[in-house]
Design a protein around this motif. Structure first.
Motif, PDB file in Angstrom:
ATOM      1  N   ARG A  75       2.577   1.722  -3.440  1.00 51.10           N
ATOM      2  CA  ARG A  75       1.667   2.270  -4.446  1.00 51.10           C
ATOM      3  C   ARG A  75       1.497   3.767  -4.265  1.00 51.10           C
ATOM      4  NH1 ARG A  75      -3.076  -1.605  -6.458  1.00 51.10           N
ATOM      5  NH2 ARG A  75      -1.809  -3.454  -6.788  1.00 51.10           N
ATOM      6  N   ALA A  76       1.293   4.189  -3.044  1.00 52.09           N
ATOM      7  CA  ALA A  76       1.135   5.621  -2.767  1.00 52.09           C
ATOM      8  C   ALA A  76       2.395   6.389  -3.170  1.00 52.09           C
ATOM      9  CB  ALA A  76       0.812   5.845  -1.297  1.00 52.09           C
TER      10      ALA A  76
ATOM     11  N   LEU B  15       3.740  -1.783 -10.355  1.00 51.76           N
ATOM     12  CA  LEU B  15       4.089  -0.473  -9.808  1.00 51.76           C
ATOM     13  C   LEU B  15       4.498   0.494 -10.920  1.00 51.76           C
ATOM     14  CD1 LEU B  15       6.009  -1.305  -6.493  1.00 51.76           C
ATOM     15  CD2 LEU B  15       3.695  -0.392  -6.772  1.00 51.76           C
TER      16      LEU B  15
ATOM     17  N   MET C  61       0.826  -1.192   0.000  1.00 52.72           N
ATOM     18  CA  MET C  61       0.000   0.000   0.000  1.00 52.72           C
ATOM     19  C   MET C  61       0.873   1.259   0.000  1.00 52.72           C
ATOM     20  SD  MET C  61      -3.177   0.838   0.049  1.00 52.72           S
ATOM     21  CE  MET C  61      -4.555   1.373   0.979  1.00 52.72           C
ATOM     22  N   VAL C  62       1.917   1.292   0.814  1.00 53.02           N
ATOM     23  CA  VAL C  62       2.810   2.440   0.878  1.00 53.02           C
ATOM     24  C   VAL C  62       3.568   2.588  -0.441  1.00 53.02           C
ATOM     25  CG1 VAL C  62       4.824   3.403   2.047  1.00 53.02           C
ATOM     26  CG2 VAL C  62       2.997   2.330   3.379  1.00 53.02           C
TER      27      VAL C  62
END
Length: 117
Positions: free
Chosen positions: A4-5, A57, A1-2
């Motif tokens: 991707r952000a 990604l 999640m991190v």
């Protein structure tokens, strides 16, 4: 999640900087907006055709971060609302954008994904 952000943020930074550079280089707001939007359509089509259904990604960086922040479809919509006479240009640019994205997708799917055959 991190991760991707982080790639979305990085792509967004680059895409926004590129949009500002193109806008400043062209100078005319409507022409610059059409340039970034139609270029973005081509690039998003190429990304889509190249990656197919794979979500990586790199794809997120390029498409969600980079191209999404490079283009400005909301500004185009605002032009149409602010000047009803410009609605024809808004519709035309949208139609051309769809065609350009489709052509980019087909090109990448046939040429880039399969190694240029």
């Amino acid at each position: 999640m991190v991760a991707r952000a982080a790639v979305i943020f990085a792509g967004g930074f680059i895409g926004t900087a590129a949009r500002v550079a193109v806008t400043e280089a062209i100078g005319h707001e409507a022409i610059a907006l059409a340039t970034v939007n139609l270029t973005g359509c081509l690039v998003i089509g190429l990304i889509s055709g190249y990656f197919g259904p794979r979500v990586t990604l790199l794809r997120i960086f390029l498409a969600v971060g980079g191209v999404a922040s490079f283009t400005s479809w909301s500004s185009l919509a605002l032009q149409g609302v602010a000047s009803p006479g410009a609605m024809i240009l808004v519709v035309a640019e949208t139609m051309v954008g769809i065609i350009v994205a489709g052509l980019g997708h087909l090109y990448a799917m046939k040429r880039l994904r399969r190694g240029g055959s």
